[in-house]
Design a protein around this motif. Sequence first.
Motif, PDB file in Angstrom:
ATOM      1  N   LEU A  26     -76.656  38.620 -54.065  1.00 27.00           N
ATOM      2  CA  LEU A  26     -75.505  39.729 -54.909  1.00 27.00           C
ATOM      3  C   LEU A  26     -74.296  39.387 -53.694  1.00 27.00           C
ATOM      4  O   LEU A  26     -72.750  39.429 -54.597  1.00 27.00           O
ATOM      5  CB  LEU A  26     -75.802  41.288 -55.135  1.00 27.00           C
ATOM      6  N   PHE A  27     -74.165  39.315 -52.686  1.00 29.98           N
ATOM      7  CA  PHE A  27     -72.360  38.670 -51.337  1.00 29.98           C
ATOM      8  C   PHE A  27     -72.485  37.866 -50.660  1.00 29.98           C
ATOM      9  O   PHE A  27     -72.876  38.042 -49.452  1.00 29.98           O
ATOM     10  CB  PHE A  27     -72.844  40.299 -50.635  1.00 29.98           C
ATOM     11  N   PRO A  28     -72.292  36.909 -51.259  1.00 31.15           N
ATOM     12  CA  PRO A  28     -72.433  35.894 -50.736  1.00 31.15           C
ATOM     13  C   PRO A  28     -71.118  35.698 -49.458  1.00 31.15           C
ATOM     14  O   PRO A  28     -71.389  35.455 -48.733  1.00 31.15           O
ATOM     15  CB  PRO A  28     -71.280  34.443 -52.327  1.00 31.15           C
ATOM     16  N   GLY A  29     -69.893  36.481 -50.352  1.00 31.54           N
ATOM     17  CA  GLY A  29     -68.950  36.700 -48.898  1.00 31.54           C
ATOM     18  C   GLY A  29     -69.196  36.909 -48.121  1.00 31.54           C
ATOM     19  O   GLY A  29     -68.875  36.856 -46.742  1.00 31.54           O
ATOM     20  N   MET A  30     -70.778  38.023 -47.616  1.00 31.14           N
ATOM     21  CA  MET A  30     -71.252  38.741 -45.904  1.00 31.14           C
ATOM     22  C   MET A  30     -70.848  37.406 -44.923  1.00 31.14           C
ATOM     23  O   MET A  30     -71.191  37.095 -44.071  1.00 31.14           O
ATOM     24  CB  MET A  30     -72.309  39.091 -46.421  1.00 31.14           C
ATOM     25  N   PHE A  31     -71.801  36.270 -46.251  1.00 25.57           N
ATOM     26  CA  PHE A  31     -72.429  35.041 -45.720  1.00 25.57           C
ATOM     27  C   PHE A  31     -71.206  34.425 -44.019  1.00 25.57           C
ATOM     28  O   PHE A  31     -71.269  33.194 -43.548  1.00 25.57           O
ATOM     29  CB  PHE A  31     -73.263  34.167 -45.781  1.00 25.57           C
ATOM     30  N   THR A  32     -69.337  34.436 -45.643  1.00 29.60           N
ATOM     31  CA  THR A  32     -68.477  33.449 -44.453  1.00 29.60           C
ATOM     32  C   THR A  32     -68.278  34.251 -43.544  1.00 29.60           C
ATOM     33  O   THR A  32     -68.087  35.673 -43.307  1.00 29.60           O
ATOM     34  CB  THR A  32     -67.619  33.285 -45.437  1.00 29.60           C
ATOM     35  N   GLY A  33     -67.812  33.072 -42.140  1.00 25.65           N
ATOM     36  CA  GLY A  33     -67.512  34.561 -40.882  1.00 25.65           C
ATOM     37  C   GLY A  33     -69.094  34.185 -39.993  1.00 25.65           C
ATOM     38  O   GLY A  33     -69.450  32.896 -39.620  1.00 25.65           O
ATOM     39  N   PRO A  34     -70.418  34.544 -40.351  1.00 21.84           N
ATOM     40  CA  PRO A  34     -71.235  34.774 -39.432  1.00 21.84           C
ATOM     41  C   PRO A  34     -71.728  33.239 -39.905  1.00 21.84           C
ATOM     42  O   PRO A  34     -72.089  33.174 -38.183  1.00 21.84           O
ATOM     43  CB  PRO A  34     -71.993  35.156 -39.758  1.00 21.84           C
ATOM     44  N   MET A  35     -72.058  32.517 -40.358  1.00 21.12           N
ATOM     45  CA  MET A  35     -72.699  31.429 -40.266  1.00 21.12           C
ATOM     46  C   MET A  35     -72.205  30.074 -40.222  1.00 21.12           C
ATOM     47  O   MET A  35     -71.997  29.398 -40.197  1.00 21.12           O
ATOM     48  CB  MET A  35     -73.317  31.093 -41.859  1.00 21.12           C
ATOM     49  N   ASP A  36     -70.358  30.433 -40.053  1.00 16.96           N
ATOM     50  CA  ASP A  36     -69.524  29.352 -39.396  1.00 16.96           C
ATOM     51  C   ASP A  36     -69.171  29.828 -38.272  1.00 16.96           C
ATOM     52  O   ASP A  36     -67.075  29.083 -37.993  1.00 16.96           O
ATOM     53  CB  ASP A  36     -68.309  29.729 -40.848  1.00 16.96           C
ATOM     54  N   GLU A  37     -69.486  29.950 -37.111  1.00 14.25           N
ATOM     55  CA  GLU A  37     -69.540  30.385 -35.673  1.00 14.25           C
ATOM     56  C   GLU A  37     -70.177  29.623 -34.878  1.00 14.25           C
ATOM     57  O   GLU A  37     -71.488  30.155 -34.721  1.00 14.25           O
ATOM     58  CB  GLU A  37     -69.232  32.002 -35.248  1.00 14.25           C
ATOM     59  N   SER A  38     -69.814  29.177 -33.750  1.00 16.12           N
ATOM     60  CA  SER A  38     -70.685  28.685 -32.602  1.00 16.12           C
ATOM     61  C   SER A  38     -71.936  28.566 -32.971  1.00 16.12           C
ATOM     62  O   SER A  38     -71.029  26.960 -33.348  1.00 16.12           O
ATOM     63  CB  SER A  38     -71.473  30.539 -32.619  1.00 16.12           C
ATOM     64  N   ILE A  39     -73.399  27.970 -32.510  1.00 12.95           N
ATOM     65  CA  ILE A  39     -74.518  27.654 -32.882  1.00 12.95           C
ATOM     66  C   ILE A  39     -74.554  26.700 -34.282  1.00 12.95           C
ATOM     67  O   ILE A  39     -74.987  25.478 -34.603  1.00 12.95           O
ATOM     68  CB  ILE A  39     -75.027  27.731 -31.974  1.00 12.95           C
ATOM     69  N   LEU A  40     -74.626  28.235 -35.214  1.00 13.06           N
ATOM     70  CA  LEU A  40     -74.370  27.972 -36.725  1.00 13.06           C
ATOM     71  C   LEU A  40     -73.686  26.928 -36.943  1.00 13.06           C
ATOM     72  O   LEU A  40     -74.309  25.828 -37.935  1.00 13.06           O
ATOM     73  CB  LEU A  40     -74.689  28.924 -37.121  1.00 13.06           C
ATOM     74  N   LYS A  41     -72.255  26.921 -36.443  1.00 14.77           N
ATOM     75  CA  LYS A  41     -71.529  25.966 -37.118  1.00 14.77           C
ATOM     76  C   LYS A  41     -71.721  24.567 -36.946  1.00 14.77           C
ATOM     77  O   LYS A  41     -71.386  23.873 -37.715  1.00 14.77           O
ATOM     78  CB  LYS A  41     -69.889  26.672 -36.792  1.00 14.77           C
ATOM     79  N   ARG A  42     -72.131  24.461 -35.238  1.00 14.38           N
ATOM     80  CA  ARG A  42     -72.067  23.101 -34.920  1.00 14.38           C
ATOM     81  C   ARG A  42     -73.503  22.832 -35.511  1.00 14.38           C
ATOM     82  O   ARG A  42     -73.404  21.282 -36.094  1.00 14.38           O
ATOM     83  CB  ARG A  42     -72.229  22.642 -33.570  1.00 14.38           C
ATOM     84  N   ALA A  43     -74.738  23.217 -36.181  1.00 19.00           N
ATOM     85  CA  ALA A  43     -75.505  22.672 -36.766  1.00 19.00           C
ATOM     86  C   ALA A  43     -75.245  22.012 -37.865  1.00 19.00           C
ATOM     87  O   ALA A  43     -76.133  21.274 -39.037  1.00 19.00           O
ATOM     88  CB  ALA A  43     -76.871  24.015 -36.478  1.00 19.00           C
ATOM     89  N   ARG A  44     -74.711  23.140 -38.763  1.00 17.58           N
ATOM     90  CA  ARG A  44     -73.726  22.810 -40.281  1.00 17.58           C
ATOM     91  C   ARG A  44     -73.246  21.238 -39.682  1.00 17.58           C
ATOM     92  O   ARG A  44     -73.778  20.771 -41.043  1.00 17.58           O
ATOM     93  CB  ARG A  44     -73.194  23.910 -40.412  1.00 17.58           C
ATOM     94  N   ALA A  45     -72.446  21.243 -39.029  1.00 16.79           N
ATOM     95  CA  ALA A  45     -70.863  20.450 -39.508  1.00 16.79           C
ATOM     96  C   ALA A  45     -71.825  18.631 -38.571  1.00 16.79           C
ATOM     97  O   ALA A  45     -71.508  17.704 -39.103  1.00 16.79           O
ATOM     98  CB  ALA A  45     -70.498  19.936 -37.802  1.00 16.79           C
TER      99      ALA A  45
END
Length: 250
Positions: free
Chosen positions: A8-27
């Motif tokens: 219900l809160f997709p906005g909570m994920f923007t930020g934490p899931m787009d930094e550091s190792i998570l960001k690189r794993a996604r990229a």
Amino acid sequence: MRIDVLTLFPGMFTGPMDESILKRARATGKLDLRIHNLRDFTHDRHRTVDDRPFGGGPGMVLKPEPIFEAVETLKAEGEPPWVILLSPAGRVFHQGIARELAQRPRLLLICGSYEGVDERIRQALVDDELSIGDYVLTNGALPAMVIIDAVTRLLPGVLGDEASALDESFSQGLLEYPQYTRPAEFRGMKVPEVLLSGNHAAIAQWRAEQARRRTAERRPDLWARWLAEHAAGDSSRTRTGSQGAAENPG
Ligand code: 9D3
């Protein structure tokens, strides 16, 4: 790995899931993370996701229709996901569960809310129910992020070789040993002599002993498990006469 999240809160994920190792794993495509707003799977004007509990009582309950529609829609998009409900009533997440989840090609995380979910969601959709510990949060978004973080760092190629090798080392199941960097003396506090000695065998021995001592003192639960797992065929540390306090930590 593909991970879908229903929240219900997709906005909570923007930020934490787009930094550091998570960001690189996604990229680099090692993690294909897709956050979905549960309200996007409603059809009424008010985008209703909850309703009053049958039988009465306080609060509201997440209604089945939007969650069923979301899970069925997402399931149709490829290989079947392992479906996890985040809820305080789940079994408590730990590193072993993270290792198991990291083997799966696809996860679908359903974030609970303080309202609780209609039981038929558990009954028909959910493969496993997880909590991240015995404290009360407002919803399952942070627990979902905790699980995504713990699982992603275990995916092949996500951590550098050094960090992964470190993880596999003998020290598994123990707390970290004390670490120091320069200066060798800071405000009267000295770095232990052995670390400056250049004697790599002595350093390794000191660190192993410190890790064991610290684990025994702070985490008797982990210490008991480590002792049990290292009991068979390893008498080197537990033999009478071996030095160090780790053997008799109590
Ligand atoms: C009425 C009883 N409450 C359970 C203690 C209801 C309730 C409170 C808070 C139901 C859900 C929540 C929101 N928390 C989660 O969805 C949640 C959670 C948590 O609160 N702690 C640890 N792990 C998790 S995983 C999902």
